[in-house]
Design a protein around this motif. Structure first.
Motif, short mmCIF file in Angstrom:
data_model
loop_
_atom_site.label_atom_id
_atom_site.label_comp_id
_atom_site.label_asym_id
_atom_site.label_seq_id
_atom_site.Cartn_x
_atom_site.Cartn_y
_atom_site.Cartn_z
N ARG A 65 18.48 -6.83 -5.63
CA ARG A 65 19.18 -8.09 -5.93
C ARG A 65 18.19 -9.19 -6.29
N ASN A 66 16.94 -9.04 -5.89
CA ASN A 66 15.92 -10.05 -6.14
C ASN A 66 15.43 -9.95 -7.58
N LEU A 67 15.41 -11.09 -8.30
CA LEU A 67 15.02 -11.06 -9.71
C LEU A 67 13.55 -10.71 -9.90
N ALA A 68 12.70 -11.06 -8.94
CA ALA A 68 11.29 -10.67 -9.02
C ALA A 68 11.16 -9.15 -8.89
N TYR A 69 11.94 -8.56 -8.03
CA TYR A 69 11.97 -7.08 -7.91
C TYR A 69 12.41 -6.48 -9.24
N GLN A 70 13.46 -7.03 -9.83
CA GLN A 70 13.96 -6.53 -11.11
C GLN A 70 12.89 -6.64 -12.20
N ALA A 71 12.13 -7.73 -12.18
CA ALA A 71 11.06 -7.92 -13.17
C ALA A 71 9.99 -6.85 -13.02
N ALA A 72 9.57 -6.59 -11.77
CA ALA A 72 8.54 -5.58 -11.53
C ALA A 72 9.04 -4.19 -11.92
N LEU A 73 10.28 -3.89 -11.56
CA LEU A 73 10.84 -2.57 -11.87
C LEU A 73 10.96 -2.37 -13.38
N LEU A 74 11.36 -3.41 -14.09
CA LEU A 74 11.49 -3.31 -15.54
C LEU A 74 10.14 -3.04 -16.20
N LEU A 75 9.09 -3.74 -15.76
CA LEU A 75 7.75 -3.50 -16.31
C LEU A 75 7.27 -2.08 -15.98
N GLY A 101 15.23 -21.22 -9.49
CA GLY A 101 14.20 -20.71 -8.58
C GLY A 101 14.00 -19.21 -8.70
N GLY A 102 15.10 -18.45 -8.66
CA GLY A 102 14.99 -17.00 -8.79
C GLY A 102 14.46 -16.57 -10.15
N SER A 103 14.91 -17.25 -11.20
CA SER A 103 14.43 -16.94 -12.55
C SER A 103 12.95 -17.25 -12.70
N SER A 104 12.51 -18.35 -12.09
CA SER A 104 11.10 -18.71 -12.17
C SER A 104 10.24 -17.72 -11.38
N ASP A 105 10.75 -17.25 -10.24
CA ASP A 105 10.04 -16.22 -9.48
C ASP A 105 9.88 -14.95 -10.33
N ALA A 106 10.94 -14.56 -11.04
CA ALA A 106 10.88 -13.38 -11.90
C ALA A 106 9.88 -13.58 -13.03
N ALA A 107 9.90 -14.78 -13.64
CA ALA A 107 8.99 -15.07 -14.74
C ALA A 107 7.54 -15.06 -14.26
N ILE A 129 11.21 -9.63 -22.62
CA ILE A 129 11.55 -8.77 -21.48
C ILE A 129 12.35 -9.58 -20.45
N GLY A 130 11.93 -10.81 -20.23
CA GLY A 130 12.61 -11.66 -19.25
C GLY A 130 14.07 -11.90 -19.57
N ALA A 131 14.42 -11.93 -20.87
CA ALA A 131 15.80 -12.15 -21.29
C ALA A 131 16.72 -11.04 -20.79
N GLU A 132 16.15 -9.86 -20.52
CA GLU A 132 16.95 -8.75 -20.01
C GLU A 132 17.30 -8.93 -18.53
N ILE A 133 16.56 -9.82 -17.86
CA ILE A 133 16.78 -10.03 -16.42
C ILE A 133 17.78 -11.16 -16.18
N GLY A 134 17.64 -12.24 -16.92
CA GLY A 134 18.54 -13.38 -16.74
C GLY A 134 18.33 -14.41 -17.82
N SER A 135 19.35 -15.25 -18.04
CA SER A 135 19.33 -16.19 -19.16
C SER A 135 18.22 -17.24 -19.07
N ASP A 136 17.83 -17.64 -17.85
CA ASP A 136 16.80 -18.67 -17.69
C ASP A 136 15.38 -18.10 -17.63
N VAL A 137 15.24 -16.78 -17.53
CA VAL A 137 13.91 -16.19 -17.30
C VAL A 137 13.00 -16.41 -18.50
#
Length: 289
Positions: A65-75, A101-107, A129-137
């Motif tokens: 559920r964490n966007l930073a986790y999603q970012a790492a997994l996607l990479l 906040g969550g989007s910035s953590d992912a970025a 790549i960030g656009a695949e996670i969320g609109s603000d990433v």
């Protein structure tokens, strides 16, 4: 090896919704800028091939559920990375606050892992790549100041706004962005003057920036959460130069030019609201250094 990355919050100086798209998203037009209120992301290589999230904030999920986790997994999956990472998130940005906040953590995670894992990607590639996670990433990958269009992933860089204080106040409530958009009546929107905001920023005209702020989501959130309207009224009463809700809320911010007035607003709100911050606009883009 360990890397520390700053993940600054954003505010919307202007937020407009143009129409509902066939894919279910809304076509938006937003002027956003980063501010000096930031989470800290600590990335460490792991001996095991897995992703670990840890934070002292109980509202931060430690799974997918964490966007930073999603970012790492996607990479990891996109570039077949066989290394693990521990992601520590030190929260300063309030959760579910309209501050990305969550989007910035992912970025920040994308930028940091690009270096930690030696991927050699550009900011443009990371933003895509960030656009695949969320609109603000995408915006948060770049940082700085920008016009964001599409569903928020098309980024056009702008110069930094005029220097000023930003006083933020978040009541002790959370707001669902999806719920606010769902309740928005696109046919009855009073559109903010986005072009005037852009020209004010380009001219460095603080007064015109203050006259051009606008957020079409405000009306929906204010009807649902009267405490947000109360914070807006308090900021105006204490003499803010401009007052606006950020994103879908519930955080309200004021732009303030003079130190004395900033102190009056900050101190006045501390007795009225749970989380209050006084910070500066950053406005400058991130680099890959």
């Amino acid at each position: 090896m360990k890397i520390l990355v700053k993940a600054p919050a954003k505010i919307n100086l202007s937020l407009d919704v143009l129409y509902k798209r066939p894919d279910g998203y809304h076509e938006v037009e937003m002027v956003m800028t980063t501010i000096d209120l930031a989470d800290r992301i600590e990335l460490s290589l792991l001996g095991q091939d897995k992703i670990l999230i840890y934070s002292h904030n109980r509202f931060v999920p430690d799974d997918q559920r964490n966007l930073a986790y999603q970012a790492a997994l996607l990479l990891k999956e996109r570039f077949q990375v066989r290394k693990g990472v521990s992601i520590g998130i030190e929260k300063t940005i309030p959760v579910a606050a309209g501050l990305a906040g969550g989007s910035s953590d992912a970025a920040a995670t994308l930028r940091g892992l690009n270096k930690l894992w030696g991927l050699g990607l550009s900011l443009d590639e990371l933003a895509e790549i960030g656009a695949e996670i969320g609109s603000d990433v995408s915006f948060c990958v770049y940082g700085g100041t920008a016009l964001a269009t599409g569903r928020g992933e098309i980024i056009e860089q702008l110069p930094p706004p005029p220097t000023c204080w930003v006083v933020l106040a978040k009541p002790f409530i959370g707001v669902s962005t999806a719920d606010i958009y769902r309740r928005l009546n696109v046919g009855k929107i009073h559109h903010p003057p986005t072009k005037e905001m852009i020209s004010a920023i380009e001219a460095g005209d603080f007064d015109k920036v203050c006259r051009s702020v606008g957020n079409v989501l405000e009306e929906v959130t204010l009807q649902l959460y009267p405490e947000v309207a109360q914070i807006k009224d308090q900021m105006k009463r204490f003499g803010a130069d401009a007052v606006l809700m950020s994103g879908s809320g519930p955080t309200v911010f004021s732009l303030v030019e003079h130190d004395s007035r900033m102190n009056r607003i900050y101190n006045g709100l501390r007795g009225f609201c749970d989380q209050v911050f006084a910070v500066r606009i950053l406005g400058e883009r991130h680099t890959l250094d």
